[in-house]
Write a protein that holds these residues in place. Structure first.
Motif, PDB file in Angstrom:
ATOM      1  N   HIS A  18       2.562 -41.437 -31.278  1.00 28.96           N
ATOM      2  CA  HIS A  18       3.827 -40.778 -30.959  1.00 28.96           C
ATOM      3  C   HIS A  18       4.612 -41.693 -30.031  1.00 28.96           C
ATOM      4  O   HIS A  18       4.028 -42.454 -29.243  1.00 28.96           O
ATOM      5  CB  HIS A  18       3.566 -39.417 -30.307  1.00 28.96           C
ATOM      6  N   TYR A  51       8.090 -42.246 -27.339  1.00 33.43           N
ATOM      7  CA  TYR A  51       9.081 -41.633 -26.458  1.00 33.43           C
ATOM      8  C   TYR A  51      10.087 -42.684 -26.013  1.00 33.43           C
ATOM      9  O   TYR A  51       9.737 -43.845 -25.791  1.00 33.43           O
ATOM     10  CB  TYR A  51       8.412 -41.033 -25.214  1.00 33.43           C
ATOM     11  N   GLN A  98      12.846 -43.449 -22.973  1.00 31.25           N
ATOM     12  CA  GLN A  98      13.244 -43.032 -21.629  1.00 31.25           C
ATOM     13  C   GLN A  98      14.401 -43.912 -21.160  1.00 31.25           C
ATOM     14  O   GLN A  98      14.215 -45.098 -20.882  1.00 31.25           O
ATOM     15  CB  GLN A  98      12.086 -43.122 -20.637  1.00 31.25           C
ATOM     16  N   PRO A 120      11.729 -38.694 -20.329  1.00 33.81           N
ATOM     17  CA  PRO A 120      11.444 -39.194 -21.692  1.00 33.81           C
ATOM     18  C   PRO A 120      11.815 -38.168 -22.752  1.00 33.81           C
ATOM     19  O   PRO A 120      11.836 -36.966 -22.493  1.00 33.81           O
ATOM     20  CB  PRO A 120       9.931 -39.435 -21.662  1.00 33.81           C
ATOM     21  N   LEU A 180      10.957 -37.399 -26.994  1.00 32.96           N
ATOM     22  CA  LEU A 180      10.159 -37.728 -28.174  1.00 32.96           C
ATOM     23  C   LEU A 180      11.084 -38.250 -29.268  1.00 32.96           C
ATOM     24  O   LEU A 180      12.059 -37.574 -29.628  1.00 32.96           O
ATOM     25  CB  LEU A 180       9.423 -36.478 -28.650  1.00 32.96           C
ATOM     26  N   TYR A 207       6.908 -38.741 -34.016  1.00 35.29           N
ATOM     27  CA  TYR A 207       5.597 -38.118 -33.868  1.00 35.29           C
ATOM     28  C   TYR A 207       4.806 -38.309 -35.153  1.00 35.29           C
ATOM     29  O   TYR A 207       5.380 -38.555 -36.222  1.00 35.29           O
ATOM     30  CB  TYR A 207       5.718 -36.649 -33.485  1.00 35.29           C
ATOM     31  N   TYR A 208       3.498 -38.208 -35.033  1.00 38.86           N
ATOM     32  CA  TYR A 208       2.602 -38.436 -36.170  1.00 38.86           C
ATOM     33  C   TYR A 208       2.985 -39.703 -36.935  1.00 38.86           C
ATOM     34  O   TYR A 208       3.218 -39.673 -38.150  1.00 38.86           O
ATOM     35  CB  TYR A 208       2.583 -37.234 -37.098  1.00 38.86           C
ATOM     36  N   TYR A 244       7.713 -45.801 -24.948  1.00 35.35           N
ATOM     37  CA  TYR A 244       6.278 -45.648 -24.733  1.00 35.35           C
ATOM     38  C   TYR A 244       5.608 -45.086 -25.975  1.00 35.35           C
ATOM     39  O   TYR A 244       6.094 -44.106 -26.551  1.00 35.35           O
ATOM     40  CB  TYR A 244       5.997 -44.689 -23.572  1.00 35.35           C
ATOM     41  N   GLN A 268       2.045 -43.286 -27.506  1.00 36.12           N
ATOM     42  CA  GLN A 268       1.080 -42.348 -26.947  1.00 36.12           C
ATOM     43  C   GLN A 268       0.144 -41.868 -28.044  1.00 36.12           C
ATOM     44  O   GLN A 268       0.568 -41.656 -29.187  1.00 36.12           O
ATOM     45  CB  GLN A 268       1.809 -41.171 -26.308  1.00 36.12           C
ATOM     46  N   TRP A 312      -3.609 -39.284 -28.720  1.00 34.54           N
ATOM     47  CA  TRP A 312      -4.627 -38.365 -28.213  1.00 34.54           C
ATOM     48  C   TRP A 312      -5.969 -39.009 -28.506  1.00 34.54           C
ATOM     49  O   TRP A 312      -6.247 -39.382 -29.640  1.00 34.54           O
ATOM     50  CB  TRP A 312      -4.512 -37.017 -28.932  1.00 34.54           C
ATOM     51  N   GLY A 360     -11.001 -34.918 -24.495  1.00 33.74           N
ATOM     52  CA  GLY A 360      -9.739 -35.389 -25.038  1.00 33.74           C
ATOM     53  C   GLY A 360      -8.754 -35.692 -23.939  1.00 33.74           C
ATOM     54  O   GLY A 360      -8.634 -34.924 -22.972  1.00 33.74           O
ATOM     55  N   VAL A 361      -8.074 -36.801 -24.070  1.00 36.26           N
ATOM     56  CA  VAL A 361      -7.059 -37.196 -23.097  1.00 36.26           C
ATOM     57  C   VAL A 361      -5.843 -37.725 -23.828  1.00 36.26           C
ATOM     58  O   VAL A 361      -5.938 -38.226 -24.955  1.00 36.26           O
ATOM     59  CB  VAL A 361      -7.576 -38.283 -22.116  1.00 36.26           C
ATOM     60  N   TYR A 362      -4.696 -37.567 -23.186  1.00 40.46           N
ATOM     61  CA  TYR A 362      -3.462 -38.155 -23.690  1.00 40.46           C
ATOM     62  C   TYR A 362      -3.325 -39.535 -23.042  1.00 40.46           C
ATOM     63  O   TYR A 362      -3.372 -39.645 -21.822  1.00 40.46           O
ATOM     64  CB  TYR A 362      -2.271 -37.285 -23.318  1.00 40.46           C
ATOM     65  N   PHE A 374      -1.009 -43.052 -22.730  1.00 37.11           N
ATOM     66  CA  PHE A 374       0.279 -43.702 -22.937  1.00 37.11           C
ATOM     67  C   PHE A 374       0.105 -45.209 -23.001  1.00 37.11           C
ATOM     68  O   PHE A 374      -0.787 -45.776 -22.359  1.00 37.11           O
ATOM     69  CB  PHE A 374       1.239 -43.394 -21.788  1.00 37.11           C
ATOM     70  N   TRP A 397      -0.658 -39.327 -17.954  1.00 37.28           N
ATOM     71  CA  TRP A 397      -0.954 -37.911 -18.120  1.00 37.28           C
ATOM     72  C   TRP A 397      -1.926 -37.445 -17.039  1.00 37.28           C
ATOM     73  O   TRP A 397      -2.954 -38.080 -16.805  1.00 37.28           O
ATOM     74  CB  TRP A 397      -1.554 -37.657 -19.502  1.00 37.28           C
ATOM     75  N   TRP A 447      10.129 -31.906 -22.325  1.00 37.78           N
ATOM     76  CA  TRP A 447       9.950 -32.430 -20.968  1.00 37.78           C
ATOM     77  C   TRP A 447      10.894 -31.731 -19.988  1.00 37.78           C
ATOM     78  O   TRP A 447      12.050 -31.458 -20.348  1.00 37.78           O
ATOM     79  CB  TRP A 447      10.247 -33.930 -20.941  1.00 37.78           C
TER      80      TRP A 447
END
Lengths: 111, 118
Positions: free
Chosen positions: A33, A35, A37, A43, A45, A48-49, A86, A88, A90, A98-100, A102, B47, B108
C-alpha cells in the motif's frame, strides 16, 4: 523484523513519469500500500493492494509488485505531486501476530 | 464521511504524563480498528499500535510495547494514546488512523504535535 527500503529521493520533470521503488524480501508475496504526504499534511492513501486506487485518486497513480520490489508509478507528473511517498505492508510471522511496516520514504521533487 | 479529529498540540516537560485523543465520526466506531502512527521531526512513519473499540482488543508494535498505552471509550467514539512519563525523544507528530479492511490505513486524523522539552 521485516524491512522496506525506498530511495531517499526521486526527481522528475513535469509531464514525465516518476517511479518509486520499495524493496523487501519476497515482497511480491505481500500486499503493498502507498501513501502520499505533502508538507505539513497528514498522509493520504493513494494505492492499496498493490495497484488499486481509492476513490478520488487520479489514474496517473498506479502500482505494481513482483519479486523483491514494489513500484509506485506517477505518470504525467504535476507540480502538485511533489511530496513524500511511503510504502507499507502487513507482516506476520511465527514470532508476532502481525505488524504494520512502513518503508523509509521517498521525497519526490518536481523539477 | 469518515472524520478523525485529534486533540490539539501539547508542550510538556520530561517526566510528565500525557493523554491525547482522537474522535471518530461518520462510521460505526466499534466496527473498525483504530490506531496510532508516530512521525518524529523530519523522519518517516512508524506504526505504534491499534485497538478494536468493540471489545478493546489492543495490539502494539514491539517497538512501542510498554512505552505507551492505547485505549478507547466507545460511548464517545474516542481513542486515546497516553504516556506515563514523557521523554524528549517522544517529541513527534502523532496521527490516529482507521483500518477498515485490515491491512492498511484508510483514514488519517490531522495529527497532534507533542513537544517534550525542559
Amino acid at each position: 523484523s521485516y524491512v522496506l527500503t525506498q530511495p531517499p529521493s526521486v526527481s522528475v520533470a513535469p509531464g514525465k513519469t516518476a517511479r518509486i521503488t520499495c524493496g523487501g524480501n519476497n515482497i511480491g508475496s505481500k500486499s503493498v500500500h502507498w501513501y502520499q504526504q505533502k508538507p505539513g499534511q497528514a498522509p493520504v492513501l493513494v494505492i492499496y493492494y498493490d495497484s488499486d486506487r481509492p476513490s478520488g485518486i487520479p489514474e496517473r497513480f498506479s502500482g505494481s509488485n513482483s519479486g523483491n520490489t514494489a513500484t509506485l508509478t506517477i505518470s504525467r507528473v504535476e507540480a502538485g505531486d511533489e511530496a513524500d511517498y511511503y510504502c507499507q505492508v502487513w507482516d506476520s510471522s511465527s514470532d508476532h501476530p502481525g505488524v504494520y511496516v512502513f518503508g523509509t520514504g521517498t521525497k519526490v521533487t518536481v523539477l | 464521511e469518515v472524520q478523525l479529529v485529534q486533540s490539539g498540540a501539547e508542550v510538556k516537560k520530561p517526566g510528565e504524563s500525557l493523554k491525547i485523543s482522537c474522535k471518530g465520526s461518520g462510521y460505526s466506531f466499534t466496527s473498525y480498528w483504530i490506531g496510532w502512527v508516530r512521525q518524529m521531526p523530519g523522519k518517516g512513519l512508524e506504526w505504534m499500535g491499534i485497538i478494536y473499540p468493540g471489545d478493546s482488543d489492543t495490539r502494539y508494535s514491539p517497538s512501542f510495547q510498554g512505552q505507551v498505552t492505547i485505549s478507547a471509550d466507545k460511548s464517545i467514539s474516542t481513542a486515546y494514546l497516553q504516556w506515563s512519563s514523557l521523554k524528549a525523544s517522544d517529541t513527534a507528530m502523532y496521527y490516529c488512523v482507521v483500518v477498515v479492511t485490515a491491512y492498511y490505513f484508510d483514514y488519517w486524523g490531522q495529527g497532534t504535535l507533542v513537544t517534550v522539552s525542559s
